[in-house]
Design an enzyme around this catalytic site. Sequence first.
Site, PDB file in Angstrom:
ATOM      1  N   MET A 165       0.743  -1.053  -0.069  1.00 47.43           N
ATOM      2  CA  MET A 165       0.094  -0.043  -0.029  1.00 47.43           C
ATOM      3  C   MET A 165       0.880   1.326  -0.013  1.00 47.43           C
ATOM      4  SD  MET A 165      -3.189  -0.741  -0.210  1.00 47.43           S
ATOM      5  CE  MET A 165      -4.043   0.696   0.073  1.00 47.43           C
ATOM      6  N   ASN A 215     -15.666  -1.018   2.485  1.00 52.73           N
ATOM      7  CA  ASN A 215     -15.647  -2.395   3.566  1.00 52.73           C
ATOM      8  C   ASN A 215     -17.009  -2.482   4.191  1.00 52.73           C
ATOM      9  OD1 ASN A 215     -13.155  -3.326   2.766  1.00 52.73           O
ATOM     10  ND2 ASN A 215     -12.145  -1.997   4.079  1.00 52.73           N
ATOM     11  N   GLU A 222      -2.659  -2.902  10.740  1.00 51.46           N
ATOM     12  CA  GLU A 222      -3.915  -2.433  11.043  1.00 51.46           C
ATOM     13  C   GLU A 222      -3.779  -2.749  12.530  1.00 51.46           C
ATOM     14  OE1 GLU A 222      -7.430  -1.353   9.315  1.00 51.46           O
ATOM     15  OE2 GLU A 222      -5.423  -0.442   9.176  1.00 51.46           O
ATOM     16  N   HIS A 269      -7.997   6.442   2.830  1.00 50.34           N
ATOM     17  CA  HIS A 269      -8.020   5.397   2.744  1.00 50.34           C
ATOM     18  C   HIS A 269      -7.967   5.146   1.048  1.00 50.34           C
ATOM     19  CE1 HIS A 269     -10.360   1.059   2.727  1.00 50.34           C
ATOM     20  NE2 HIS A 269      -8.985   0.907   2.684  1.00 50.34           N
ATOM     21  N   SER A 314      -8.123   0.969   6.879  1.00 53.94           N
ATOM     22  CA  SER A 314      -9.142   0.469   6.132  1.00 53.94           C
ATOM     23  C   SER A 314     -10.194   0.238   7.086  1.00 53.94           C
ATOM     24  CB  SER A 314      -8.884  -1.021   5.617  1.00 53.94           C
ATOM     25  OG  SER A 314      -8.630  -1.897   6.342  1.00 53.94           O
ATOM     26  N   LYS A 337      -0.318   2.356  15.150  1.00 52.66           N
ATOM     27  CA  LYS A 337      -0.470   3.721  14.294  1.00 52.66           C
ATOM     28  C   LYS A 337      -0.278   4.964  15.174  1.00 52.66           C
ATOM     29  CE  LYS A 337      -3.556   1.360  11.126  1.00 52.66           C
ATOM     30  NZ  LYS A 337      -2.871   1.495  10.101  1.00 52.66           N
TER      31      LYS A 337
END
Length: 498
Positions: A19, A195, A97, A145, A124, A102
Amino acid sequence: MRDIEDREFTLGVVGAGAMGAGIVQVAAQNGIAVRVHDAAPGAAQAAKSAVGKRLARLVEKGRLAEADADAAQARIEAAQNIEDLAPCDVVIEAIIEDIDAKVTVFAALEEIVAPDAILASNTSSLPIGAIAARLNHKARVAGMHFFNPVPLMKLVEVIPGPDTTDAVIAQVTALAERMGRTPVEVTDTPGFLVNFGGRAYQTEALAILQERVATPAQVDAVMRDCLGFRMGPFELMDLTGIDVNYPVSAFVHGAMFSDPRLRSTARHKYMLDTGQLGRKAGRGFYDHAEGAARPSPDAASDAAPCAAVFVPEGHADARALIEECGAQALDADDGAAPILVTLIGEDCSAHAARTGLDAARLVALDPLGDTSARVTLMTPPGADSALRDALIARIAPQRAVTLIDDSPGFVAQRIAAMVCNLGCEMAQMGLAAPEGIDTAMRLGLNYPQGPLAMTDAIGAEAVLDILRALQWLTGDDRYRPSQWLRRRAQLGLSALTA
């Protein structure tokens, strides 16, 4: 806060995986100076090299001028230390994630970048507000995102937290546009928009499989051929990986307090637990070993084609099909011929019980979608297989036939109605503007239409009828209609009406 179009504008990216490297590439290709950092030694430089190779392949294919590739590569700088991101005007985090990981990155960046620099997360599913809550300068934190593979996927979900300023959202929206993406502002909710909205397509297919209504190959063929989806739901799950789509499904279902409309199945988890992850494992809903044959979704029959079929009044699509296939469509029941009807929401068993038609001779046709290449037929328990096979033999030379077990809503109606209903519920929840919902679902999931446009194409009243029939016949609030859908169906309005 430096303007996005300023020649000195610099983007930082933390995380040099697939990503992060994709974000770096689209930024550099669109004229933005970018610094990429990764905690793993050598990862940032490896990402820069990988981007360089992708750019070179684009040159070889004639999709990019060599001078433009060289210029893009020159805009990328591998930052050995996170402190090297100090000059960046926006930093996008694209790591694992895990909210603690983070927050650790953002807390370090708060001490490094300018007070007006923007901090954006590529998460996400994790709430932007929950990340910002643990930082000192919440107003400059937002979500951006991107979707994998970033160079090919145009959508960027832009997510404000509860304290994010309008100026910050305007800046990250402008940044997404400068990177050649299509930004859609969405509400900070579990799974955001794509999502969240993408659950219906897969989980209803899984419900159909659990009930043994149809096989994965049959479901996929119907959704491709009749409703125009690029991939069927089982093909899609095998491509993304069960280790990706099951945790997302479980997270969204749990985060929404077990709303049955978002429920998956035991088979989904079983696939994860047994390592049947899809293409990456060589086996998922399909066998992906080299040379493995794909099961056929088509019904075949060696029977002699029937010469006549009884089509009750009011079933025009069934009559048209029979006549096109060269059989006589009887206006009155002769007591011996197959009976063909079209059903919306109902199954054969309920229809036979309601109308008094002979269930043993009854076959139902799904009229939804494009039936020029494939038709879906179903029969009730105890059906006369000889009559059914004679009907298939009549139709099969003209169209592929998918034969399924009795189910309210067949396959296409069930999945389409659930996609539409969840799209309507997203509009009711205000996850984005109605047009934004459709844009995001088309770009993020390659749907042939957004769910609200699909509702209009089928007809809001018809979608409501399908869902009500499913809820009544199954007793399952999984099929509870969205109030957004009900109101627009009752008033004859487009599902896109705000």
